[in-house]
Design a protein around this motif. Structure first.
Motif, PDB file in Angstrom:
ATOM      1  N   LYS A  22     -11.077   6.595 -40.623  1.00 41.43           N
ATOM      2  CA  LYS A  22     -12.377   6.343 -39.987  1.00 41.43           C
ATOM      3  C   LYS A  22     -12.676   7.314 -38.852  1.00 41.43           C
ATOM      4  O   LYS A  22     -13.702   7.190 -38.199  1.00 41.43           O
ATOM      5  N   GLY A  23     -11.812   8.278 -38.585  1.00 44.12           N
ATOM      6  CA  GLY A  23     -12.018   9.217 -37.484  1.00 44.12           C
ATOM      7  C   GLY A  23     -13.143  10.194 -37.761  1.00 44.12           C
ATOM      8  O   GLY A  23     -13.641  10.310 -38.887  1.00 44.12           O
ATOM      9  N   SER A  24     -13.526  10.932 -36.729  1.00 47.93           N
ATOM     10  CA  SER A  24     -14.603  11.910 -36.891  1.00 47.93           C
ATOM     11  C   SER A  24     -14.064  13.333 -37.039  1.00 47.93           C
ATOM     12  O   SER A  24     -14.743  14.210 -37.553  1.00 47.93           O
ATOM     13  N   SER A  25     -12.839  13.574 -36.566  1.00 47.20           N
ATOM     14  CA  SER A  25     -12.248  14.914 -36.695  1.00 47.20           C
ATOM     15  C   SER A  25     -10.775  14.788 -37.066  1.00 47.20           C
ATOM     16  O   SER A  25     -10.190  13.715 -36.987  1.00 47.20           O
ATOM     17  N   LEU A  26     -10.205  15.920 -37.484  1.00 45.49           N
ATOM     18  CA  LEU A  26      -8.802  15.966 -37.897  1.00 45.49           C
ATOM     19  C   LEU A  26      -7.989  16.729 -36.868  1.00 45.49           C
ATOM     20  O   LEU A  26      -8.501  17.659 -36.243  1.00 45.49           O
ATOM     21  N   GLU A  27      -6.717  16.375 -36.724  1.00 45.55           N
ATOM     22  CA  GLU A  27      -5.818  17.101 -35.833  1.00 45.55           C
ATOM     23  C   GLU A  27      -4.489  17.323 -36.553  1.00 45.55           C
ATOM     24  O   GLU A  27      -3.890  16.376 -37.036  1.00 45.55           O
ATOM     25  N   LEU A  28      -4.057  18.582 -36.621  1.00 50.43           N
ATOM     26  CA  LEU A  28      -2.777  18.929 -37.224  1.00 50.43           C
ATOM     27  C   LEU A  28      -1.883  19.548 -36.164  1.00 50.43           C
ATOM     28  O   LEU A  28      -2.355  20.332 -35.338  1.00 50.43           O
ATOM     29  N   THR A  29      -0.595  19.212 -36.195  1.00 49.46           N
ATOM     30  CA  THR A  29       0.362  19.728 -35.220  1.00 49.46           C
ATOM     31  C   THR A  29       1.412  20.560 -35.949  1.00 49.46           C
ATOM     32  O   THR A  29       1.895  20.167 -37.013  1.00 49.46           O
ATOM     33  N   PHE A  30       1.779  21.698 -35.327  1.00 47.90           N
ATOM     34  CA  PHE A  30       2.739  22.630 -35.918  1.00 47.90           C
ATOM     35  C   PHE A  30       3.923  22.834 -34.987  1.00 47.90           C
ATOM     36  O   PHE A  30       3.887  22.456 -33.820  1.00 47.90           O
ATOM     37  N   SER A  31       4.971  23.473 -35.489  1.00 45.99           N
ATOM     38  CA  SER A  31       6.229  23.640 -34.759  1.00 45.99           C
ATOM     39  C   SER A  31       6.173  24.710 -33.673  1.00 45.99           C
ATOM     40  O   SER A  31       7.080  24.790 -32.855  1.00 45.99           O
ATOM     41  N   GLU A  32       5.143  25.550 -33.676  1.00 44.03           N
ATOM     42  CA  GLU A  32       5.026  26.608 -32.669  1.00 44.03           C
ATOM     43  C   GLU A  32       3.565  26.938 -32.427  1.00 44.03           C
ATOM     44  O   GLU A  32       2.680  26.405 -33.097  1.00 44.03           O
ATOM     45  N   LEU A  33       3.306  27.821 -31.462  1.00 42.43           N
ATOM     46  CA  LEU A  33       1.940  28.227 -31.146  1.00 42.43           C
ATOM     47  C   LEU A  33       1.303  28.881 -32.369  1.00 42.43           C
ATOM     48  O   LEU A  33       1.945  29.656 -33.075  1.00 42.43           O
ATOM     49  N   ILE A  34       0.028  28.567 -32.604  1.00 39.42           N
ATOM     50  CA  ILE A  34      -0.667  29.083 -33.790  1.00 39.42           C
ATOM     51  C   ILE A  34      -1.947  29.813 -33.413  1.00 39.42           C
ATOM     52  O   ILE A  34      -2.474  29.669 -32.314  1.00 39.42           O
ATOM     53  N   LYS A  35      -2.433  30.610 -34.377  1.00 39.52           N
ATOM     54  CA  LYS A  35      -3.756  31.222 -34.305  1.00 39.52           C
ATOM     55  C   LYS A  35      -4.392  31.047 -35.676  1.00 39.52           C
ATOM     56  O   LYS A  35      -3.701  30.756 -36.662  1.00 39.52           O
ATOM     57  N   LEU A  36      -5.691  31.234 -35.754  1.00 40.75           N
ATOM     58  CA  LEU A  36      -6.412  31.101 -37.018  1.00 40.75           C
ATOM     59  C   LEU A  36      -6.887  32.460 -37.498  1.00 40.75           C
ATOM     60  O   LEU A  36      -7.347  33.281 -36.713  1.00 40.75           O
ATOM     61  N   GLN A  37      -6.770  32.681 -38.800  1.00 42.31           N
ATOM     62  CA  GLN A  37      -7.213  33.919 -39.430  1.00 42.31           C
ATOM     63  C   GLN A  37      -8.302  33.570 -40.444  1.00 42.31           C
ATOM     64  O   GLN A  37      -8.023  32.939 -41.456  1.00 42.31           O
ATOM     65  N   ASN A  38      -9.548  33.935 -40.150  1.00 38.27           N
ATOM     66  CA  ASN A  38     -10.694  33.690 -41.031  1.00 38.27           C
ATOM     67  C   ASN A  38     -10.756  32.238 -41.535  1.00 38.27           C
ATOM     68  O   ASN A  38     -10.784  31.999 -42.743  1.00 38.27           O
ATOM     69  N   PRO A  39     -10.788  31.255 -40.655  1.00 44.29           N
ATOM     70  CA  PRO A  39     -10.735  29.868 -41.111  1.00 44.29           C
ATOM     71  C   PRO A  39     -11.918  29.459 -41.989  1.00 44.29           C
ATOM     72  O   PRO A  39     -11.747  28.672 -42.916  1.00 44.29           O
ATOM     73  N   LYS A  40     -13.096  30.004 -41.755  1.00 41.61           N
ATOM     74  CA  LYS A  40     -14.265  29.623 -42.568  1.00 41.61           C
ATOM     75  C   LYS A  40     -14.136  30.107 -44.013  1.00 41.61           C
ATOM     76  O   LYS A  40     -14.754  29.544 -44.909  1.00 41.61           O
ATOM     77  N   GLU A  41     -13.332  31.134 -44.235  1.00 35.04           N
ATOM     78  CA  GLU A  41     -13.101  31.639 -45.587  1.00 35.04           C
ATOM     79  C   GLU A  41     -11.809  31.086 -46.179  1.00 35.04           C
ATOM     80  O   GLU A  41     -11.725  30.840 -47.374  1.00 35.04           O
ATOM     81  N   GLN A  42     -10.797  30.923 -45.352  1.00 36.14           N
ATOM     82  CA  GLN A  42      -9.473  30.548 -45.836  1.00 36.14           C
ATOM     83  C   GLN A  42      -9.267  29.041 -45.996  1.00 36.14           C
ATOM     84  O   GLN A  42      -8.514  28.611 -46.856  1.00 36.14           O
ATOM     85  N   ILE A  43      -9.908  28.228 -45.150  1.00 35.37           N
ATOM     86  CA  ILE A  43      -9.717  26.781 -45.227  1.00 35.37           C
ATOM     87  C   ILE A  43     -10.790  26.193 -46.139  1.00 35.37           C
ATOM     88  O   ILE A  43     -11.982  26.297 -45.856  1.00 35.37           O
ATOM     89  N   ILE A  44     -10.345  25.600 -47.232  1.00 35.41           N
ATOM     90  CA  ILE A  44     -11.265  25.048 -48.224  1.00 35.41           C
ATOM     91  C   ILE A  44     -11.192  23.529 -48.159  1.00 35.41           C
ATOM     92  O   ILE A  44     -10.146  22.937 -48.410  1.00 35.41           O
ATOM     93  N   ILE A  45     -12.324  22.911 -47.806  1.00 33.97           N
ATOM     94  CA  ILE A  45     -12.418  21.455 -47.749  1.00 33.97           C
ATOM     95  C   ILE A  45     -13.235  20.999 -48.949  1.00 33.97           C
ATOM     96  O   ILE A  45     -14.362  21.439 -49.150  1.00 33.97           O
ATOM     97  N   ILE A  46     -12.633  20.111 -49.748  1.00 35.47           N
ATOM     98  CA  ILE A  46     -13.273  19.621 -50.967  1.00 35.47           C
ATOM     99  C   ILE A  46     -13.371  18.100 -50.881  1.00 35.47           C
ATOM    100  O   ILE A  46     -12.368  17.451 -50.633  1.00 35.47           O
ATOM    101  N   PRO A  47     -14.546  17.488 -51.100  1.00 42.31           N
ATOM    102  CA  PRO A  47     -15.852  18.102 -51.207  1.00 42.31           C
ATOM    103  C   PRO A  47     -16.282  18.732 -49.883  1.00 42.31           C
ATOM    104  O   PRO A  47     -15.796  18.326 -48.823  1.00 42.31           O
TER     105      PRO A  47
END
Length: 189
Positions: free
Chosen positions: A47-72
């Motif tokens: 029922k949340g409005s946003s998602l949160e993911l946690t990783f083992s180390e500091l991260i950066k994003l590379q082209n998220p609008k092209e690389q992350i595919i949300i279906i639908p």
């Protein structure tokens, strides 16, 4: 004479102090690992409005609008924000009721030092009481040239009649370098 000795001593010390950049240790070849998320993978009744993911180390994003595919799809202006070791995803459109969502991250999430991408990261969750489980998979091949085309997107539309330039597919994914694709967590019909 005393000044000559002092000057000579300063020259010797200055010659010994050779400035270099620190090596920093061995090259980081480890990709970050996925630790947790809200919602959890395969969680129902989210029922949340946003998602949160946690990783083992500091991260950066590379082209998220092209690389992350949300279906639908949830809108082209969906926000992806990396802060320290967390990734926040806020959809442009609210999550639909009784819908299973699948998110494929491809190479979007990388470690901050060397750009090593998290491998095979996928998250599925549902806003309803169950996770849809149907799947379509296959392989794309150019029949005339007998080659595997590059950068192919495979889409499933909800209607038999549509204009590819005006309508958005209900489900879609990108084929890999071998032309293979898989669309999972499809609803019946």
């Amino acid at each position: 004479m005393k000044q000559f000795l002092t000057f000579s001593l300063l020259l010797i010390i200055a010659a010994c102090a050779n400035q270099t950049t620190p090596t920093g240790g061995p090259k980081d070849e480890e990709a970050p690992t996925f630790e947790s998320s809200n919602p959890k993978n395969n969680q129902t009744n989210f029922k949340g409005s946003s998602l949160e993911l946690t990783f083992s180390e500091l991260i950066k994003l590379q082209n998220p609008k092209e690389q992350i595919i949300i279906i639908p799809p949830v809108g082209k202006r969906t926000e992806f924000v990396a802060k320290r070791n967390k990734l926040m995803i806020t959809p442009e459109q609210p999550w639909r009721e009784n819908t299973t969502y699948t998110i494929n991250f491809q190479e979007a999430v990388q470690d901050i030092t060397e750009g090593n991408p998290v491998e095979n990261l996928r998250l599925a969750f549902s806003t309803g009481s169950y996770i849809d489980s149907l799947k379509i998979e296959g392989q794309i091949k150019d029949a005339l040239r007998e080659t595997i085309p590059e950068n192919v997107t495979v889409g499933i539309f909800a209607s038999d009649t549509f204009n590819i330039f005006e309508h958005t597919p209900e489900y879609f994914t990108k084929a890999d370098k071998e032309g293979k694709f898989s669309i999972t967590n499809l609803k019946p019909n």
